[in-house]
Design an enzyme around this catalytic site. Sequence first.
Site, PDB file in Angstrom:
ATOM      1  N   ASP A   1       1.153 -22.092   2.364  1.00 29.71           N
ATOM      2  CA  ASP A   1       0.488 -22.576   1.138  1.00 29.71           C
ATOM      3  C   ASP A   1      -0.659 -21.640   0.806  1.00 29.71           C
ATOM      4  O   ASP A   1      -1.748 -21.747   1.377  1.00 29.71           O
ATOM      5  CB  ASP A   1      -0.037 -23.997   1.346  1.00 29.71           C
ATOM      6  CG  ASP A   1       1.084 -25.009   1.315  1.00 29.71           C
ATOM      7  OD1 ASP A   1       1.217 -25.787   2.266  1.00 29.71           O
ATOM      8  OD2 ASP A   1       1.847 -25.006   0.328  1.00 29.71           O
TER       9      ASP A   1
ATOM     10  N   GLY B   1      -3.078 -28.376  -3.891  1.00 28.74           N
ATOM     11  CA  GLY B   1      -4.431 -28.037  -3.450  1.00 28.74           C
ATOM     12  C   GLY B   1      -4.748 -28.494  -2.052  1.00 28.74           C
ATOM     13  O   GLY B   1      -5.502 -27.838  -1.338  1.00 28.74           O
ATOM     14  N   PHE B   2      -4.151 -29.614  -1.657  1.00 25.96           N
ATOM     15  CA  PHE B   2      -4.510 -30.136  -0.329  1.00 25.96           C
ATOM     16  C   PHE B   2      -3.308 -30.833   0.318  1.00 25.96           C
ATOM     17  O   PHE B   2      -2.448 -31.370  -0.381  1.00 25.96           O
ATOM     18  CB  PHE B   2      -5.671 -31.142  -0.440  1.00 25.96           C
ATOM     19  CG  PHE B   2      -6.924 -30.527  -1.006  1.00 25.96           C
ATOM     20  CD1 PHE B   2      -7.180 -30.576  -2.366  1.00 25.96           C
ATOM     21  CD2 PHE B   2      -7.809 -29.837  -0.172  1.00 25.96           C
ATOM     22  CE1 PHE B   2      -8.317 -29.976  -2.902  1.00 25.96           C
ATOM     23  CE2 PHE B   2      -8.948 -29.239  -0.693  1.00 25.96           C
ATOM     24  CZ  PHE B   2      -9.203 -29.311  -2.059  1.00 25.96           C
TER      25      PHE B   2
ATOM     26  N   ASP C   1       7.613 -30.976  -2.326  1.00 22.02           N
ATOM     27  CA  ASP C   1       6.460 -30.634  -1.490  1.00 22.02           C
ATOM     28  C   ASP C   1       5.302 -31.563  -1.840  1.00 22.02           C
ATOM     29  O   ASP C   1       4.842 -31.592  -2.977  1.00 22.02           O
ATOM     30  CB  ASP C   1       6.068 -29.178  -1.775  1.00 22.02           C
ATOM     31  CG  ASP C   1       4.851 -28.729  -1.008  1.00 22.02           C
ATOM     32  OD1 ASP C   1       4.474 -27.551  -1.149  1.00 22.02           O
ATOM     33  OD2 ASP C   1       4.258 -29.551  -0.276  1.00 22.02           O
ATOM     34  N   GLY C   2       4.917 -32.341  -0.813  1.00 24.11           N
ATOM     35  CA  GLY C   2       3.739 -33.192  -1.011  1.00 24.11           C
ATOM     36  C   GLY C   2       4.027 -34.643  -0.687  1.00 24.11           C
ATOM     37  O   GLY C   2       4.804 -35.275  -1.400  1.00 24.11           O
TER      38      GLY C   2
HETATM   39  C1  DX5 Z   1      -0.293 -29.073  -1.696  1.00 23.19           C
HETATM   40  C2  DX5 Z   1       0.382 -28.532  -0.477  1.00 23.19           C
HETATM   41  C3  DX5 Z   1       0.875 -29.689   0.375  1.00 23.19           C
HETATM   42  C4  DX5 Z   1       1.436 -29.285   1.688  1.00 23.19           C
HETATM   43  C5  DX5 Z   1       2.175 -30.429   2.344  1.00 23.19           C
HETATM   44  O1  DX5 Z   1      -0.799 -28.032  -2.455  1.00 23.19           O
HETATM   45  O2  DX5 Z   1       1.473 -27.699  -0.870  1.00 23.19           O
HETATM   46  O3  DX5 Z   1       1.832 -30.386  -0.371  1.00 23.19           O
HETATM   47  O4  DX5 Z   1       2.271 -28.217   1.516  1.00 23.19           O
HETATM   48  O5  DX5 Z   1       1.265 -31.417   2.538  1.00 23.19           O
HETATM   49  P1  DX5 Z   1       1.664 -32.854   3.127  1.00 23.19           P
HETATM   50  O6  DX5 Z   1       3.068 -32.772   3.676  1.00 23.19           O
HETATM   51  O7  DX5 Z   1       0.656 -33.100   4.215  1.00 23.19           O
HETATM   52  O8  DX5 Z   1       1.559 -33.782   1.977  1.00 23.19           O
END
Ligand code: DX5
Length: 227
Positions: free
Chosen positions: A36, A143-144, A178-179
Amino acid sequence: MPRIEIAPSVLPADFARLGEEVAALEAAGVDRIQWDVMDGQFVPNLTFGPDVIAAARRHTSLPFEAHLMVLTPDVMAAKYVEAGCQRLIVHAEACEHLHRTLGNIASLGATASVALNPATPVSAVAHVLDLVDMVLVMTVNPGFGGQQYIATMEPKIRELRALIASAGLADRVDIEVDGGIGPSTIAAAAAAGANILVAGSALYRDPEGLAHAVSDLRARAEAAFIA
Ligand code: DX5
């Protein structure tokens, strides 16, 4: 039938031991590693430069993909390919000339993919599907790590799956999410049509360890996936 793949985000890993961490992920049975990359401008967070990824490269034989959450993907692309990333994922929202950017990535010898933030419609990629091998539907705002899965993205995943099929590209273009992907959300994402599933915090919080987390997520996705 698209293959189910589990792609870990290394965001929750111990940044002081990234070489060991990617080796442990390979041993746990993941299919690729997602970095990321955040520039502190496109998203508030700041993460991996190319040198960090290059340092981890020799610790695993797995493919690397760089999720470029950056304002200037054209400027950064070559550096991440040189660092050892086989795939670059650019955000449609950061590209004034998305068609050109994707073509440039291919000319660097990498495979090009495009990511859509939650508010960005599928139509944003309708005219570039022939240039990508994957579309990433973000199921959080980038972002996180550790955020809540946005279930309202499931109709969007289904719409994208239908668009890819209508373009005759079902055997060439994957859908990644993703997320917030974990045991309680992965089946719904796979049932909507996602076949590559990125997980970060769900892998590291499994009390039975990484290998269990990977095999459990894979089994749940394979049981639920609908192309
Ligand atoms: C957001 C990131 C997250 C990360 C995965 O910008 O891209 O989505 O990869 O995070 P988790 O699986 O902890 O939601």
